[in-house]
Design an enzyme around this catalytic site. Structure first.
Site, short mmCIF file in Angstrom:
data_model
loop_
_atom_site.label_atom_id
_atom_site.label_comp_id
_atom_site.label_asym_id
_atom_site.label_seq_id
_atom_site.Cartn_x
_atom_site.Cartn_y
_atom_site.Cartn_z
N ARG A 218 0.87 -1.17 0.00
CA ARG A 218 0.00 0.00 0.00
C ARG A 218 0.91 1.22 0.00
NH1 ARG A 218 -1.53 0.43 6.46
NH2 ARG A 218 0.44 1.46 6.91
N HIS B 18 -8.16 11.02 19.17
CA HIS B 18 -8.35 9.61 18.79
C HIS B 18 -7.83 8.70 19.91
CE1 HIS B 18 -8.10 6.15 15.83
NE2 HIS B 18 -7.18 5.77 16.70
N GLU B 19 -6.61 8.96 20.39
CA GLU B 19 -6.02 8.09 21.42
C GLU B 19 -6.76 8.22 22.75
OE1 GLU B 19 -4.22 5.80 20.43
OE2 GLU B 19 -3.67 6.61 18.49
N HIS C 241 -9.86 6.18 22.60
CA HIS C 241 -9.64 4.73 22.73
C HIS C 241 -9.89 4.24 24.15
CE1 HIS C 241 -8.71 2.95 18.98
NE2 HIS C 241 -7.61 3.64 18.74
N ASP D 250 -11.79 7.61 15.75
CA ASP D 250 -11.69 8.61 14.68
C ASP D 250 -12.75 9.69 14.83
OD1 ASP D 250 -9.51 7.47 13.43
OD2 ASP D 250 -10.65 6.56 11.79
#
Length: 750
Positions: free
Chosen positions: A103, A584-585, A588, A651
Site C-alpha cells: 500500500r 483519537h487516542e 480509545h 476517529d
C-alpha cells in the site's frame, strides 16, 4: 563608486551669482500645487501599502503548507460529493505504489522518510558511540551484509533444526532420529520458550487484565500461517494464496533436502505439505472469528492449571497431554516453577475444546511438520537469495508486491524493532525538535478538557457514569517524544542490551539471539510487577498509541512532524493533524474495548446498566454505517463494522474534540492568517489536513488481506465515514442536506 551627476551638480564650486528674485506666475503656482498634491498622494499610498495586511500568511512555512495541500487535493472535485477525491485526488494522480509496497499513502511516505534517517544514523560507526549504539550498528551491518548471508546458503537454519525436533519432510529417518524422544509437551514448548514461536497452543505471559499491576500466564488460540482464518476457504479470492502457501512449503523443503544432499521425491513432498495444509485448515476453522473476540469481559476466563487439565484434556500421538508438564517446560527456561494451583487466563476455551478431536487425527510427524514449518517460514527471508526467492509467489499472493523491500530499509526497520531505545536515541539526536514536546503537552491538556466538557452534551449517558468517565480521562498519563533516559542515562541503555553480543558476519545467529532474548525477558515477567511507567513504543515510530492496562497515551517523536504537527505551521493544520490523533487516542480509552477498563487500567465494569446499554445502541449506528461501505479494491467486499468499531469510534470522537479545541483556540487568540493560493478558510483547512493524512491506496491483494486483518478502516473510508458524521464539516463546506457527505442520519458516540 564615482559620484553621481546630481551630486556633482550640487557640489560645483564655480556657482554663478544669484539673480534678483522674481514673482511666480499663475502657471508655476498651479504646477507647484499639483506636484505637492501628487507627492502627498504618493507618500500616502506608499505608507498604506507598507502597512496594508491582506490577511494572507506569506512566511516560508505557510507557503510550504499551502503547496503541500494544493498538490494533494483535486480542487475540481466537489467536496460535498466525495471529500476523499477532493482532498486526495492530486495525490492519487501524482503517486504510484512502489513495486516493493503493498500500500502507499502519506503515512507510508513519512515512514519511508524516517527509514532514511535511520539508515543515515546506523550505517556510520562513530568513536563516541556508547556500547548499546555500537551493538545496534553491528546488528544493522550484519543485516545488510548480503555477501556473507548468501555465502552461507541455508546452513545456519540446518544447524538449528535439530534443536526443535527437526523438520520431518526434510529429514531422513525422522522417526528413528526424533520419534522416540518426541513429546507434544516438549516439542510445542521448545519453539515457544526459546524462540517465541507459538504453534497449536499460544501460551504467553502478559498483564492480568483484572489486576493490571500483576502478570499472569495466558492461553489463547495461535496465529496462523495465512493472514486470517478466511484464507483457508481456498476458493475465489483466496485460492491463489493457498496454492502459493503450499508451493512455498514444498520449495523450502526441496532446498533443504538439496543442501543436505538427500534424495528428492516430489510426490512425497507434495503429499506431506498438503497434509500440513489440511491440518492448518482444521486449526483455522477451530479458531474464533475476530468479531467474536472483541468483548474483553467475555474473553477473560481465569482458572487454575488443574482446572485446565480437567476442562481441556487433549490426546496427542496417543498420549494424554499434561498441561502442567507443558507449562513447566516453558517456564523452567527462566527458572520459574509452576504447580497445578497456578492461575491462568484462558482467552480461547472454545478453541481448546475443538482442538481435541483434531489432534487425535494426526501423527507426531504431521504435527511436527506443521510446527517446524511455521518456525522456518519466518526465517527464510534471513537466509541466502535462493531461499528468499522461494517466498516470491507467496508474497505476491498476500501483498501484491513484485519486489522485496530494499535491504537497507528492511534492516533499518528490523534493528529499530529489536533495539528501539538504542535506535530511538540516534533518531531523536538526529531529527527531533525538542521544543515541540511542550506544545503537544498543551494540546493534550486542551483536548482532554474538551472531552470532559463534551460529556455534558451526551444525553445517552447518566451522571454517575459521566463522573467515572471524567475521572478516567483525568487519570490518562501521556508520553510525548521519547523517554528522557534513552538520551541522558548511558548506563541504563547499555544495561538493557547487556546480554546481547552480535557478530557482523552472523546475521542469522543474531536473529536467533534476539528471539531468545526477547522471549526470556517476557517470560521472566511472570513473577514481576507491571512497570506502568514503561513506554509501550519506541521513539522512531510514525504512529500513536493507547494502552488500556496502563491508561496511557503515547505520541512518539516520529509522528511529531508535518502534516501532523509543526510549531511553525498554522494551528488549523496542527489541530486537524496531531490534535485529531490526540483525541483519537484519548477516545480509545472509551471505545468498545477501552471502556471496559477503569482509570487504573483494571478490567472492571464501571458503567451503570442503562449507560452500557445506550453505549451499545449508539455504537451500533457506526457498525451499520461502516459495514455498508463496499471496497472496490477488495473485490467489492464490505468492511467489517464490528472489527473496526473501536478505531471508528476513536476517529469520530477524536475529530470532534480536536475541532472544538480549535474553535476554543480561535476564541482566545483570534483568526489566523489564511494560506496563500487556497480559497479556503481555516475551518475548511482543519478538515482538509485531517483528510490528507489518509491519502493513499492499496494493491488489490493487500486490500483483500487487510479487510480481514486490520482493525482500522481503509484511509478513504476513515475520511468519508468520519466527515459524514460531522455537522461542523458540512457547515464549513456548505454541504446541502442529504448530499453524500451530509447524510441526514449521523452517528455519534463521544
Amino acid at each position: 563608486m564615482g559620484k553621481s551627476e546630481s551630486q556633482m551638480d550640487i557640489t560645483d564650486i564655480n556657482t554663478p551669482k544669484p539673480k534678483k528674485k522674481q514673482r511666480w506666475t499663475p502657471l508655476e503656482i498651479s504646477l507647484s500645487v499639483l506636484v505637492l498634491l501628487l507627492t502627498i498622494i504618493a507618500v500616502t499610498m506608499i505608507a498604506l501599502y507598507a502597512t496594508y495586511d491582506d490577511g494572507i500568511c506569506k512566511s516560508s512555512d505557510c507557503i510550504k503548507s499551502a503547496a503541500r495541500l494544493i498538490q494533494n487535493m483535486d480542487a475540481t472535485a466537489e467536496p460535498c460529493t466525495d471529500f476523499f477525491k477532493y482532498a486526495c485526488g492530486g495525490w492519487l494522480k501524482r503517486n504510484v505504489i512502489p513495486e516493493t509496497s503493498s500500500r502507499y499513502g502519506n503515512f507510508d511516505i513519512l515512514r519511508d522518510e524516517l527509514e532514511v534517517v535511520l539508515k543515515d544514523v546506523l550505517q556510520e560507526p562513530k568513536t563516541e558511540d556508547i556500547v548499546a549504539v555500537q551493538k545496534a550498528k553491528t546488528l544493522y551491518r550484519s543485516c545488510i551484509n548480503e555477501s556473507a548471508i548468501d555465502s552461507r546458503g541455508g546452513e545456519p537454519l540446518l544447524k538449528l533444526l535439530p534443536d526443535v525436533y527437526g523438520w520431518p519432510v526434510a529429514t531422513e529417518n525422522w522417526e528413528q532420529k526424533y520419534g522416540a524422544s518426541w513429546t507434544a509437551e516438549k516439542a510445542i514448548a521448545q519453539l515457544n520458550s526459546k524462540y517465541g514461536k507459538k504453534v497449536l497452543i499460544n501460551l504467553f505471559v502478559g498483564t492480568d487484565d483484572k489486576n493490571s499491576v500483576n502478570h499472569v500466564i495466558h492461553i489463547d488460540q495461535p496465529r496462523l500461517g495465512l493472514p486470517s482464518r478466511d484464507y483457508y476457504e481456498c476458493t475465489g479470492i483466496y485460492k491463489e494464496a493457498c496454492t502459493a502457501y503450499v508451493d512455498f512449503m514444498i520449495s523450502v523443503a526441496r532446498l533443504i533436502r538439496q543442501e543436505e544432499r538427500l534424495p528428492i521425491d516430489e510426490n512425497q513432498l507434495a503429499l506431506e505439505m498438503n497434509k500440513v495444509m489440511e491440518l492448518e485448515k482444521e486449526i483455522a476453522n477451530a479458531t474464533a472469528k475476530p468479531e467474536d473476540r472483541n468483548d474483553p469481559m467475555l474473553l477473560y476466563k481465569k482458572m487454575t492449571l488443574a482446572q485446565i487439565q480437567n476442562n481441556f484434556s487433549l490426546e496427542i500421538n496417543g498420549k494424554p497431554f499434561s498441561w502442567l508438564n507443558f507449562t513447566n517446560e516453558i517456564m523452567s527456561t527462566v527458572n520459574i516453577s509452576i504447580t497445578n494451583e497456578e492461575d491462568v487466563v484462558v482467552y480461547a476455551p472454545e478453541y481448546l475444546t475443538k482442538l481435541k478431536p483434531i489432534l487425535t487425527k494426526y501423527s507426531a510427524r504431521d504435527l511436527q511438520n506443521l510446527m517446524s514449518w511455521r518456525f522456518i517460514m519466518d526465517l527464510v527471508s534471513s537466509l541466502s537469495r535462493t531461499y528468499k526467492e522461494s517466498r516470491n509467489a507467496f508474497r505476491k499472493a498476500l501483498y501484491g508486491t513484485t519486489s522485496e523491500t530494499a535491504t537497507w530499509r528492511r534492516c533499518a526497520n528490523y534493528v529499530n524493532g529489536n533495539m528501539e531505545n538504542a535506535v530511538g536515541r540516534l533518531y531523536v539526536e538526529a531529527a527531533f525538535a525538542g521544543e515541540s514536546k511542550h506544545v503537544v503537552e498543551d494540546l493534550i491538556a486542551q483536548i482532554r478538557e474538551v472531552f470532559i466538557q463534551t460529556l455534558d452534551d451526551l444525553t445517552w449517558m447518566d451522571a454517575e457514569t459521566k463522573k467515572r468517565a471524567e475521572e478516567k480521562a483525568l487519570a490518562i498519563k501521556e508520553r510525548i517524544g521519547y523517554p528522557d533516559d534513552i538520551v541522558s542515562n548511558d548506563n541504563k541503555l547499555n544495561n538493557e542490551y547487556l546480554e546481547l553480543n552480535y557478530k557482523e558476519d552472523e546475521y542469522f545467529e543474531n536473529i536467533i539471539q534476539n528471539l531468545k532474548f526477547s522471549q526470556s525477558k517476557q517470560l521472566k515477567k511472570l513473577r514481576e510487577k507491571v512497570d506502568k511507567d514503561e513506554w509501550i513504543s519506541g521513539a522512531a515510530v510514525v504512529n500513536a498509541f493507547y494502552s488500556s492496562g496502563r491508561n496511557q497515551i503515547v505520541f512518539p517523536a516520529g509522528i511529531l512532524q508535518p502534516p501532523f504537527f509543526s510549531a511553525q505551521q498554522s494551528n488549523s493544520l496542527n489541530y486537524g493533524g496531531i490534535g485529531m490523533v490526540i483525541g483519537h487516542e484519548i477516545t480509545h480509552g472509551f471505545d468498545d474495548n477501552g471502556r471496559n477498563f477503569n482509570k487504573d487500567g483494571d478490567l472492571v465494569d464501571w458503567w451503570t446498566q442503562q449507560s452500557a446499554s445506550n453505549f451499545k445502541e449508539q455504537s451500533q449506528c457506526m457498525v451499520y454505517q461502516y459495514g455498508n461501505f463496499s471496497w472496490d479494491l477488495a473485490g467489492g467486499q464490505h468492511l467489517n463494522g464490528i472489527n473496526t468499531l473501536g478505531e471508528n469510534i476513536a476517529d469520530n470522537g477524536g475529530l470532534g474534540q480536536a475541532y472544538r479545541a480549535y474553535q476554543n483556540y480561535i476564541k482566545k487568540n483570534g483568526e489566523e492568517k489564511l494560506l496563500p493560493g487556497l480559497d479556503l478558510n481555516h475551518k475548511q483547512l482543519f478538515f482538509l489536513n485531517f483528510a490528507q493524512v489518509w491519502c493513499g491506496t492499496y494493491r488489490p491483494e493487500y486490500a483483500v488481506n487487510s479487510i480481514k486483518t486490520d482493525v482500522h478502516s481503509p484511509g478513504n473510508f476513515r475520511i468519508i465515514g468520519t466527515l459524514q458524521n460531522s455537522a461542523e464539516f458540512s457547515e464549513a463546506f456548505h454541504c446541502r442536506k442529504n448530499s453524500y457527505m451530509n447524510p441526514e442520519k449521523k452517528c455519534r458516540v463521544w
